[in-house]
Design a protein around this motif. Sequence first.
Motif, mmCIF file in Angstrom:
data_model
loop_
_atom_site.group_PDB
_atom_site.id
_atom_site.type_symbol
_atom_site.label_atom_id
_atom_site.label_comp_id
_atom_site.label_asym_id
_atom_site.label_seq_id
_atom_site.Cartn_x
_atom_site.Cartn_y
_atom_site.Cartn_z
ATOM 1 N N GLY A 31 0.725 -1.136 -0.047
ATOM 2 C CA GLY A 31 0.293 0.190 0.412
ATOM 3 C C GLY A 31 0.805 1.713 0.063
ATOM 4 N N ASP A 32 1.909 1.574 0.661
ATOM 5 C CA ASP A 32 2.927 2.478 0.999
ATOM 6 C C ASP A 32 3.524 2.720 -0.238
ATOM 7 N N HIS A 33 3.745 1.305 -1.312
ATOM 8 C CA HIS A 33 4.221 1.886 -2.136
ATOM 9 C C HIS A 33 3.400 2.898 -3.542
ATOM 10 N N ALA A 34 2.347 1.855 -3.034
ATOM 11 C CA ALA A 34 0.995 2.160 -4.207
ATOM 12 C C ALA A 34 0.659 3.997 -4.369
ATOM 13 N N HIS A 35 0.888 3.857 -3.068
ATOM 14 C CA HIS A 35 0.158 6.135 -2.697
ATOM 15 C C HIS A 35 1.308 6.425 -3.054
ATOM 16 N N ILE A 36 2.366 5.968 -3.464
ATOM 17 C CA ILE A 36 3.905 6.915 -3.670
ATOM 18 C C ILE A 36 3.205 7.375 -5.125
ATOM 19 N N ARG A 37 3.575 6.290 -5.695
ATOM 20 C CA ARG A 37 3.468 5.866 -7.239
ATOM 21 C C ARG A 37 2.177 6.739 -7.268
ATOM 22 N N ARG A 38 0.568 7.137 -6.777
ATOM 23 C CA ARG A 38 -0.227 8.384 -6.901
ATOM 24 C C ARG A 38 0.506 9.253 -6.967
ATOM 25 N N ALA A 39 1.230 9.420 -5.866
ATOM 26 C CA ALA A 39 1.342 11.014 -5.613
ATOM 27 C C ALA A 39 2.752 11.514 -6.653
ATOM 28 N N LEU A 40 3.359 10.590 -7.582
ATOM 29 C CA LEU A 40 3.884 10.764 -8.646
ATOM 30 C C LEU A 40 3.238 11.077 -9.543
ATOM 31 N N ALA A 41 2.031 10.456 -9.426
ATOM 32 C CA ALA A 41 1.052 10.805 -11.286
ATOM 33 C C ALA A 41 0.279 12.246 -11.167
ATOM 34 N N ASP A 42 0.063 12.244 -9.572
ATOM 35 C CA ASP A 42 -0.788 13.745 -9.839
ATOM 36 C C ASP A 42 0.605 15.059 -9.516
ATOM 37 N N LEU A 43 1.593 14.761 -10.091
ATOM 38 C CA LEU A 43 2.409 15.838 -10.074
ATOM 39 C C LEU A 43 2.190 16.605 -11.557
ATOM 40 N N ALA A 44 2.934 17.991 -11.234
ATOM 41 C CA ALA A 44 3.112 18.583 -13.078
ATOM 42 C C ALA A 44 3.819 17.554 -14.072
ATOM 43 N N ALA A 97 9.014 15.004 -15.138
ATOM 44 C CA ALA A 97 9.200 14.040 -15.717
ATOM 45 C C ALA A 97 10.874 13.924 -15.038
ATOM 46 N N GLY A 98 11.809 14.709 -14.825
ATOM 47 C CA GLY A 98 13.346 14.171 -13.435
ATOM 48 C C GLY A 98 13.535 13.189 -13.152
ATOM 49 N N PHE A 99 12.453 12.251 -12.683
ATOM 50 C CA PHE A 99 12.693 11.428 -11.423
ATOM 51 C C PHE A 99 12.097 9.939 -12.486
ATOM 52 N N ARG A 100 12.866 8.906 -12.899
ATOM 53 C CA ARG A 100 12.387 7.977 -13.721
ATOM 54 C C ARG A 100 12.871 6.800 -12.287
ATOM 55 N N GLY A 101 11.465 5.960 -11.613
ATOM 56 C CA GLY A 101 11.474 5.085 -10.430
ATOM 57 C C GLY A 101 11.512 3.857 -11.139
ATOM 58 N N PHE A 102 11.987 2.655 -10.085
ATOM 59 C CA PHE A 102 12.325 1.600 -10.428
ATOM 60 C C PHE A 102 10.890 1.094 -11.213
ATOM 61 N N ALA A 103 10.263 1.402 -10.853
ATOM 62 C CA ALA A 103 8.500 1.017 -11.485
ATOM 63 C C ALA A 103 8.439 1.266 -12.650
ATOM 64 N N VAL A 162 5.407 11.885 0.845
ATOM 65 C CA VAL A 162 6.552 11.188 0.564
ATOM 66 C C VAL A 162 7.528 12.077 1.227
ATOM 67 N N ARG A 163 8.438 11.581 1.159
ATOM 68 C CA ARG A 163 10.273 11.904 1.617
ATOM 69 C C ARG A 163 10.861 11.705 0.503
ATOM 70 N N GLY A 164 12.003 11.913 0.665
ATOM 71 C CA GLY A 164 13.076 11.708 -0.377
ATOM 72 C C GLY A 164 14.687 11.681 0.064
ATOM 73 N N ARG A 165 15.070 10.447 0.109
ATOM 74 C CA ARG A 165 16.444 10.187 0.767
ATOM 75 C C ARG A 165 17.338 10.024 -0.505
ATOM 76 N N SER A 166 18.470 10.701 -0.173
ATOM 77 C CA SER A 166 20.150 10.485 -1.104
ATOM 78 C C SER A 166 20.430 9.038 -0.571
ATOM 79 N N GLY A 167 20.397 8.381 -1.725
ATOM 80 C CA GLY A 167 21.651 6.925 -0.871
ATOM 81 C C GLY A 167 22.876 7.298 -1.867
ATOM 82 N N GLY A 168 23.625 5.836 -1.847
ATOM 83 C CA GLY A 168 25.028 5.902 -2.204
ATOM 84 C C GLY A 168 24.803 6.226 -3.950
#
Length: 262
Positions: free
Chosen positions: A83-96, A101-107, A158-164
């Motif tokens: 459910g959390d992942h689905a929520h994140i994907r819905r938030a991405l879909a709602d963005l302008a 366009a600048g983010f390419r997720g694993f999904a 939704v929050r973003g964190r930078s990893g390696g």
Amino acid sequence: MGLIVFTDLDGTLLDHDTYSWEAARPALDALKERGVPLVLATSKTAAEVAPLHADLGLGDTPAIVENGAGFYRPADGVAQDAGDHAHIRRALADLAPELRAGFRGFADMTAEEIAEVTGLGLDGARRAGQRCFSEPGIWSGADDTRAAFLSGLGMYGVRGRSGGRFLTLSLGRTKADAMAELAREMGASRTIALGDAPNDIEMLQTADIGVVVRNDHGPGLPLLEGEDAGRILRTDLTGPAGWAAAMLSLLDDYDAKDPAHG
């Protein structure tokens, strides 16, 4: 239970290029000899962690997955609510569109594309794509657009964190949150945490002893609170070799303070 060790994987316990933990074997054996639990704390999914967890012989010890957003408990298997992942994907879909366009997720990627950006084999890439709690990806836009992108996602919690390697989106729970929960659950009286990337900082600072493992491929970490007092250490060697050197030294100190654990 006493001492519990929490460790990041990629670039820390696992070599950045080969994903091998062989160089850490002496320290892993030393932990087992002392009965010290090792808790993996990673951005990887439960599906990715399960075979590594078995290879390391960690038994029923839980692992922290998807940057602290969830747990892998061997007795429960890898299937979890997404459910959390689905929520994140819905938030991405709602963005302008100009922000999205600048983010390419694993999904947004095929298994072959995930394999290409991670260096994993195809089976490993498929497991990496089995997200339940978070969405890692590559940011290719401008820095100012990135800030607007994250601000827009923040409206959805939704929050973003930078990893390696990646920018990972989640609902805000960190490795440190998960570490504190497991430390209470497992009855830890002392904790050691090892990591190499910005998404490890809270975990390193929350533990009794934090170890920054050198990673010449990552962004590096600034001076952290606690370093001047010696509560946070840094390794000279990279990856699992650095991990092993630090862990063996800390275990020697631990044995000296409490010979019953030697």
